[in-house]
Design a protein around this motif. Structure first.
Motif, mmCIF file in Angstrom:
data_model
loop_
_atom_site.group_PDB
_atom_site.id
_atom_site.type_symbol
_atom_site.label_atom_id
_atom_site.label_comp_id
_atom_site.label_asym_id
_atom_site.label_seq_id
_atom_site.Cartn_x
_atom_site.Cartn_y
_atom_site.Cartn_z
ATOM 1 N N LEU A 1 -6.688 -0.431 6.609
ATOM 2 C CA LEU A 1 -6.872 -0.190 5.176
ATOM 3 C C LEU A 1 -6.939 -1.483 4.371
ATOM 4 O O LEU A 1 -7.810 -1.652 3.527
ATOM 5 N N ILE A 2 -6.018 -2.372 4.593
ATOM 6 C CA ILE A 2 -5.914 -3.566 3.755
ATOM 7 C C ILE A 2 -6.555 -4.739 4.484
ATOM 8 O O ILE A 2 -5.966 -5.319 5.381
ATOM 9 N N ARG A 3 -7.780 -5.067 4.083
ATOM 10 C CA ARG A 3 -8.518 -6.155 4.713
ATOM 11 C C ARG A 3 -8.683 -7.352 3.778
ATOM 12 O O ARG A 3 -9.110 -8.402 4.194
ATOM 13 N N SER A 4 -8.355 -7.175 2.471
ATOM 14 C CA SER A 4 -8.411 -8.280 1.519
ATOM 15 C C SER A 4 -7.344 -8.037 0.450
ATOM 16 O O SER A 4 -6.774 -6.956 0.365
ATOM 17 N N ALA A 5 -7.097 -9.038 -0.366
ATOM 18 C CA ALA A 5 -6.059 -8.940 -1.404
ATOM 19 C C ALA A 5 -6.384 -7.879 -2.443
ATOM 20 O O ALA A 5 -5.487 -7.363 -3.111
ATOM 21 N N GLU A 6 -7.646 -7.518 -2.580
ATOM 22 C CA GLU A 6 -8.046 -6.537 -3.598
ATOM 23 C C GLU A 6 -8.032 -5.101 -3.079
ATOM 24 O O GLU A 6 -8.179 -4.162 -3.857
ATOM 25 N N ASP A 7 -7.896 -4.908 -1.792
ATOM 26 C CA ASP A 7 -7.954 -3.562 -1.213
ATOM 27 C C ASP A 7 -6.735 -2.739 -1.615
ATOM 28 O O ASP A 7 -5.613 -3.228 -1.619
ATOM 29 N N ARG A 8 -7.009 -1.478 -1.953
ATOM 30 C CA ARG A 8 -5.944 -0.530 -2.297
ATOM 31 C C ARG A 8 -6.310 0.813 -1.713
ATOM 32 O O ARG A 8 -7.467 1.142 -1.560
ATOM 33 N N GLY A 9 -5.292 1.596 -1.400
ATOM 34 C CA GLY A 9 -5.565 2.917 -0.858
ATOM 35 C C GLY A 9 -4.310 3.563 -0.319
ATOM 36 O O GLY A 9 -3.194 3.169 -0.647
ATOM 37 N N VAL A 10 -4.522 4.556 0.536
ATOM 38 C CA VAL A 10 -3.441 5.366 1.082
ATOM 39 C C VAL A 10 -3.550 5.372 2.603
ATOM 40 O O VAL A 10 -4.650 5.492 3.145
ATOM 41 N N VAL A 11 -2.405 5.252 3.257
ATOM 42 C CA VAL A 11 -2.293 5.501 4.684
ATOM 43 C C VAL A 11 -1.502 6.795 4.815
ATOM 44 O O VAL A 11 -0.369 6.877 4.340
ATOM 45 N N ALA A 12 -2.105 7.798 5.416
ATOM 46 C CA ALA A 12 -1.440 9.094 5.590
ATOM 47 C C ALA A 12 -1.200 9.333 7.075
ATOM 48 O O ALA A 12 -2.142 9.348 7.862
ATOM 49 N N ARG B 1 -7.448 9.186 -6.354
ATOM 50 C CA ARG B 1 -8.408 9.374 -7.453
ATOM 51 C C ARG B 1 -8.410 8.167 -8.380
ATOM 52 O O ARG B 1 -9.457 7.768 -8.888
ATOM 53 N N SER B 2 -7.257 7.549 -8.592
ATOM 54 C CA SER B 2 -7.180 6.389 -9.496
ATOM 55 C C SER B 2 -7.855 5.152 -8.897
ATOM 56 O O SER B 2 -8.448 4.379 -9.627
ATOM 57 N N VAL B 3 -7.770 4.963 -7.577
ATOM 58 C CA VAL B 3 -8.374 3.771 -6.983
ATOM 59 C C VAL B 3 -9.845 3.944 -6.654
ATOM 60 O O VAL B 3 -10.542 2.961 -6.423
ATOM 61 N N THR B 4 -10.327 5.178 -6.622
ATOM 62 C CA THR B 4 -11.738 5.392 -6.291
ATOM 63 C C THR B 4 -12.578 5.731 -7.514
ATOM 64 O O THR B 4 -13.772 5.944 -7.387
ATOM 65 N N ALA B 5 -11.922 5.804 -8.669
ATOM 66 C CA ALA B 5 -12.663 6.151 -9.902
ATOM 67 C C ALA B 5 -13.560 5.014 -10.364
ATOM 68 O O ALA B 5 -13.345 3.887 -10.124
ATOM 69 N N GLY C 1 -12.885 -3.452 0.922
ATOM 70 C CA GLY C 1 -13.420 -2.926 -0.329
ATOM 71 C C GLY C 1 -13.294 -1.423 -0.476
ATOM 72 O O GLY C 1 -12.607 -0.749 0.283
ATOM 73 N N ARG C 2 -14.006 -0.897 -1.474
ATOM 74 C CA ARG C 2 -13.901 0.511 -1.869
ATOM 75 C C ARG C 2 -14.376 1.488 -0.790
ATOM 76 O O ARG C 2 -14.005 2.657 -0.813
ATOM 77 N N THR C 3 -15.195 1.039 0.131
ATOM 78 C CA THR C 3 -15.705 1.946 1.162
ATOM 79 C C THR C 3 -14.588 2.559 1.977
ATOM 80 O O THR C 3 -14.711 3.665 2.480
ATOM 81 N N LEU C 4 -13.468 1.854 2.106
ATOM 82 C CA LEU C 4 -12.332 2.367 2.862
ATOM 83 C C LEU C 4 -11.113 2.404 1.947
ATOM 84 O O LEU C 4 -10.508 1.381 1.648
#
Length: 182
Positions: free
Chosen positions: A130-141, A178-182, A78-81
């Protein structure tokens, strides 16, 4: 690395698992970034692992800074990560006795047969936080420049990662965060 971390964590509003290949690098980052960020930083030395993961999962604005024990086996969907950062490619330690024996047997192919596959697997496991479910989105840097410049093995490492868009442009990563955490 600290400037990159600060910018990306700011764009993500916390929500970061910052993975380090050494305690020294982790401690230096915590010391440098706690005064610079407005969001809380939880350090691996702050609490026992289960309590630390629970505290991180409960606070969307928190960032968790940790070493190899957190590269696998933690699940925060989810959004926490929304951001996983990796300070360096996790090549195995040269003084590991088991791997040293395997390297000795492999001789000139030791890097290709022992170190590179192990680093590829650990990098993929770190990114996999980062990706623990189908809905998870984010960045790996990944902050290690060798991922972009090591012609001999960079594609082995990239090939081990899940398919995802890549960029070297921090502004692009910040905008996405910013787009995925808004």
């Amino acid at each position: 690395v600290h400037d990159e971390l600060a910018a990306l964590i700011g764009a993500a509003g916390g929500r970061t698992l910052a993975l380090f290949t050494s305690y020294r690098a982790m401690d230096a980052a915590i010391e440098a970034l706690r005064p610079r960020l407005t969001t809380p930083i939880l350090g691996q030395r702050d609490l026992p692992k289960p309590a630390l993961v629970e505290a991180f999962a409960a606070d969307e604005s928190a960032s968790l800074f940790a070493t190899m024990g957190f590269w696998q086996g933690i699940d925060v969907p989810g959004r926490t990560l929304s951001l996983v950062t990796i300070d360096r490619i996790p090549f195995p330690r040269p003084d590991d006795p088991v791997l040293a024996a395997r390297r000795e047997q492999a001789r000139q192919d030791a890097f290709r047969l022992i170190d590179l596959p192990r680093a590829s697997m650990m990098l993929a496991q770190g990114a996999g936080r980062l990706i623990r479910s189908a809905e998870d989105r984010g960045v790996v840097a990944v902050f290690d420049p060798r991922l972009a410049t090591a012609k001999r093995y960079r594609w082995d490492l990239i090939g081990a990662l899940p398919p995802m868009p890549r960029t070297k442009d921090r502004a692009e990563a910040e905008a996405f965060l910013r787009s995925v955490t808004a």
